[in-house]
Design an enzyme around this catalytic site. Sequence first.
Site, mmCIF file in Angstrom:
data_model
loop_
_atom_site.group_PDB
_atom_site.id
_atom_site.type_symbol
_atom_site.label_atom_id
_atom_site.label_comp_id
_atom_site.label_asym_id
_atom_site.label_seq_id
_atom_site.Cartn_x
_atom_site.Cartn_y
_atom_site.Cartn_z
ATOM 1 N N TYR A 93 0.818 -1.214 0.000
ATOM 2 C CA TYR A 93 0.000 0.000 0.000
ATOM 3 C C TYR A 93 0.856 1.269 0.000
ATOM 4 C CZ TYR A 93 -4.192 -2.761 1.038
ATOM 5 O OH TYR A 93 -5.236 -3.662 0.978
ATOM 6 N N TYR A 468 -11.953 0.365 -0.947
ATOM 7 C CA TYR A 468 -12.035 0.990 0.363
ATOM 8 C C TYR A 468 -10.659 1.399 0.881
ATOM 9 C CZ TYR A 468 -10.187 -3.132 2.806
ATOM 10 O OH TYR A 468 -9.365 -4.142 3.262
ATOM 11 N N ARG A 469 -9.617 1.005 0.181
ATOM 12 C CA ARG A 469 -8.247 1.244 0.639
ATOM 13 C C ARG A 469 -7.341 1.082 -0.567
ATOM 14 N NH1 ARG A 469 -5.322 -2.742 5.095
ATOM 15 N NH2 ARG A 469 -3.469 -1.486 5.492
#
Length: 512
Positions: A93, A468-469
């Site tokens: 991420y 969502y991320r």
Amino acid sequence: MESFAALPPGVSKEKFSQALKEYRAALGEENVIAQIERLVPYTKIMIPESETLHQPSGVVVPLNVEQVQRVLAISNKYKVPVWPISIGRNLGYGSAAPASPGQLVMDLRRMNKILEVDPVMCTALVEPGVTYTQLDNYLREKNYPLWLSFPSSGGITGPVGNTLDRGVGYNRYGQHMANFCGLEVAMASGELLRTGMGGVANSNTWQSYRWGYGPWLDGLFTQSNLGVVTKMGLWLMPAPPANKAFVVGWADDEGAARGVDVARQLTLSGVLENGVLGHALYGLASEMRRTEIYTGTGSIPDEVVARLCKKLGIGLWNFVGTLYGTQEQVDVNWKIVKSAFAASGGQVFAKDEIKESSMLNHWHGNMTGKLDLSEFGIYNFRGGGGSSWFAPVVQARGSEALKQIKMTKAVMTEFGFDYLGGFLMGGRHMDHVSDVLFDRSNPDEMKRAYACFDKLIAVNAAAGYAVYRTNTAFMEKVADTYGPVQRAIQKKLKRALDPNGIIAPGKSGIRI
């Protein structure tokens, strides 16, 4: 004068050098890092972009909230943007690197105190540098019968950072956003906010009641850049008297879709409290190298995976869950679960009915508070250090699962990558999580991985789905999928609470 890997945007070398002097006076010489060679751990990324696009200007490592406030004051004075991290292991991420070059990483790892654990109320209050391993060790040392919920990255990450990024775990308390209670936040202005009941003098309900009075503010500080969270309250799962792990396997996508409908019904009725539905290739990737499965070009063909599953005696899709309660409750619910999943055509087995399985042991461990790092094996599957997690949210319907599988696999196949994914069950919704694995040392794979992720966002948005991320390379694009009104309101909040835009500009696409 020092030489820098990158300068903060709009800040001269002279002004940045002066700011560093003031940071060092406030934090100590050893806790301010600007030497290029010492910044390497903060530039290592796994996403499909050049490290230069995420090069920090330096790092500050505060010890306490007062030092965080001092860093923010200096940053406001010199207009130096800071990128707060808790542990910095947000792998796939963005890791510890900022969203854009020139930001000063605020590494909160020295703020690692477990401030309180209440074994009766099953709550904890921790600082952002606390890891899951540290908290787990504390619970074991105190012999508290409490379990942690944690993500697949296990003990090397921490509950504050994971919860703020809306991560999930796998036991009864796996929805982390639903199981934190109360924040302390250092605002850009220097003010210190305690949300919820924490605003009340001498309150003893800060970790017991989430909502406080008036608008609920806590959500403003998740996936945002409106403040720096310095403390978080957590709800911990009481260890139940008994538990029972099980696995259900299906030979095709359609069977897995039927399983989703069963899992939803069982969850909404309170029989099931957790569950993961994973594609076999994801589990295999944790234990095998890709070349052991397929040496051809492009993505691994479906028939190759199907043959391997048949050979190993496993399902193409496998649902793993754990029942909790007294032994009597577990026994009753096991009969219900076994009957319902069998009616879907799934092969249902209790953990003790099958031969030893390292992956089933891993998932059962995740669901019963036992930390391990075995899932990190997926990073050896293809090799090359590249990883970008794609995570859209969908309704917990079998028909939606089929749409998602078809869409995601089609895009992955188009760009020559393998589908390694599954569904994290949340009752009425599922997180469809898959990893784009690629070789960062290969320019062609880097380019294809970026294009693949970009198309996954676009195809899903066109079909009414959004993630969502996401990782730091795609925060702006994901923010766009949520529409202009949300973006405009977020910008107004940013301008009001951080008028100089010094806290993590670009986080979740939010800027002044």
